[in-house]
Design a protein around this motif. Structure first.
Motif, PDB file in Angstrom:
ATOM      1  N   UNK A  43       0.833  -1.208  -0.167  1.00  0.00           N
ATOM      2  CA  UNK A  43      -0.067  -0.098   0.095  1.00  0.00           C
ATOM      3  C   UNK A  43       0.922   1.234   0.070  1.00  0.00           C
ATOM      4  N   UNK A  44       0.475   2.290  -0.787  1.00  0.00           N
ATOM      5  CA  UNK A  44       1.056   3.612  -0.678  1.00  0.00           C
ATOM      6  C   UNK A  44       0.217   4.424   0.332  1.00  0.00           C
ATOM      7  N   UNK A  45       0.602   4.858   1.415  1.00  0.00           N
ATOM      8  CA  UNK A  45       0.121   5.860   2.096  1.00  0.00           C
ATOM      9  C   UNK A  45       0.812   7.327   2.563  1.00  0.00           C
ATOM     10  N   UNK A  46      -0.306   8.087   2.447  1.00  0.00           N
ATOM     11  CA  UNK A  46       0.235   9.519   2.524  1.00  0.00           C
ATOM     12  C   UNK A  46      -0.276  10.115   3.906  1.00  0.00           C
ATOM     13  N   UNK A  47       0.636  10.670   4.855  1.00  0.00           N
ATOM     14  CA  UNK A  47       0.340  11.192   6.097  1.00  0.00           C
ATOM     15  C   UNK A  47       0.260  12.613   6.287  1.00  0.00           C
ATOM     16  N   UNK A  48      -0.475  13.340   6.736  1.00  0.00           N
ATOM     17  CA  UNK A  48      -0.384  14.885   7.048  1.00  0.00           C
ATOM     18  C   UNK A  48      -0.648  15.079   8.727  1.00  0.00           C
ATOM     19  N   UNK A  49       0.336  15.898   9.109  1.00  0.00           N
ATOM     20  CA  UNK A  49       0.361  15.977  10.469  1.00  0.00           C
ATOM     21  C   UNK A  49       1.010  17.223  11.023  1.00  0.00           C
ATOM     22  N   UNK A  50       0.897  17.907  12.155  1.00  0.00           N
ATOM     23  CA  UNK A  50       1.410  19.182  12.499  1.00  0.00           C
ATOM     24  C   UNK A  50       2.925  18.980  12.956  1.00  0.00           C
ATOM     25  N   UNK A  51       3.486  17.853  12.981  1.00  0.00           N
ATOM     26  CA  UNK A  51       5.047  17.547  13.548  1.00  0.00           C
ATOM     27  C   UNK A  51       5.376  16.276  13.096  1.00  0.00           C
ATOM     28  N   UNK A  52       6.757  16.366  13.147  1.00  0.00           N
ATOM     29  CA  UNK A  52       7.498  15.195  12.633  1.00  0.00           C
ATOM     30  C   UNK A  52       7.292  13.974  13.875  1.00  0.00           C
ATOM     31  N   UNK A  53       6.997  14.544  14.989  1.00  0.00           N
ATOM     32  CA  UNK A  53       6.794  13.242  15.902  1.00  0.00           C
ATOM     33  C   UNK A  53       5.404  12.764  15.843  1.00  0.00           C
ATOM     34  N   UNK A  54       4.544  13.474  15.344  1.00  0.00           N
ATOM     35  CA  UNK A  54       3.126  12.755  15.119  1.00  0.00           C
ATOM     36  C   UNK A  54       3.371  11.868  13.809  1.00  0.00           C
ATOM     37  N   UNK A  55       3.997  12.202  12.811  1.00  0.00           N
ATOM     38  CA  UNK A  55       4.551  11.068  11.618  1.00  0.00           C
ATOM     39  C   UNK A  55       5.026  10.036  12.085  1.00  0.00           C
ATOM     40  N   UNK A  56       6.088  10.068  13.431  1.00  0.00           N
ATOM     41  CA  UNK A  56       6.783   8.759  13.857  1.00  0.00           C
ATOM     42  C   UNK A  56       5.915   8.018  14.469  1.00  0.00           C
ATOM     43  N   UNK A  57       4.929   8.715  15.275  1.00  0.00           N
ATOM     44  CA  UNK A  57       3.889   8.058  16.088  1.00  0.00           C
ATOM     45  C   UNK A  57       2.973   7.242  15.229  1.00  0.00           C
ATOM     46  N   UNK A  58       2.570   7.977  14.138  1.00  0.00           N
ATOM     47  CA  UNK A  58       1.745   7.032  13.231  1.00  0.00           C
ATOM     48  C   UNK A  58       2.476   5.950  12.481  1.00  0.00           C
ATOM     49  N   UNK A  59       3.645   6.228  12.408  1.00  0.00           N
ATOM     50  CA  UNK A  59       4.379   5.001  11.327  1.00  0.00           C
ATOM     51  C   UNK A  59       4.471   3.899  12.680  1.00  0.00           C
ATOM     52  N   UNK A  60       4.722   4.078  13.700  1.00  0.00           N
ATOM     53  CA  UNK A  60       4.860   3.025  14.923  1.00  0.00           C
ATOM     54  C   UNK A  60       3.436   2.512  14.835  1.00  0.00           C
ATOM     55  N   UNK A  61       2.260   3.241  15.199  1.00  0.00           N
ATOM     56  CA  UNK A  61       1.052   2.625  15.022  1.00  0.00           C
ATOM     57  C   UNK A  61       0.669   1.660  13.893  1.00  0.00           C
ATOM     58  N   UNK A  62       0.975   1.984  12.757  1.00  0.00           N
ATOM     59  CA  UNK A  62       0.730   1.501  11.428  1.00  0.00           C
ATOM     60  C   UNK A  62       1.466   0.050  11.645  1.00  0.00           C
ATOM     61  N   UNK A  63       2.844   0.340  11.959  1.00  0.00           N
ATOM     62  CA  UNK A  63       3.688  -1.190  12.044  1.00  0.00           C
ATOM     63  C   UNK A  63       3.157  -2.114  13.117  1.00  0.00           C
TER      64      UNK A  63
END
Length: 85
Positions: A43-63
């Protein structure tokens, strides 16, 4: 002052038999869009967030979602930072 928007693209590789339920779970995550998929479980997924830490948190959640073999950050951009158009 304008807020910075972080946009990230991920490649998610999942077990094909979990693909339908995984997509349902991914759609529950805020700021996430599904863009492409293959029957082999990619899957190709695009994320939008207010901070880099939110991106990393979402990446951990997905994993940690059932059926996910790996989720990898492919691209990251910050918009709205000083000097950006």
């Amino acid at each position: 002052m304008d807020a910075t928007l972080h946009i990230a693209s991920l490649l998610v590789h999942a077990r094909p038999q979990y693909l339908t339920s995984l997509k349902d779970n991914l759609r529950l995550l805020p700021g996430l869009e599904l863009h492409q998929e293959s029957p082999q479980g990619k899957l190709v997924v695009v994320l939008e967030a207010e901070s880099e830490s939110q991106i990393l948190t979402r990446l951990e959640q997905i994993n940690s979602l059932p059926g996910v073999l790996n989720a990898a950050l492919v691209y990251h951009e910050m918009l709205g930072a000083e000097g950006d158009a």
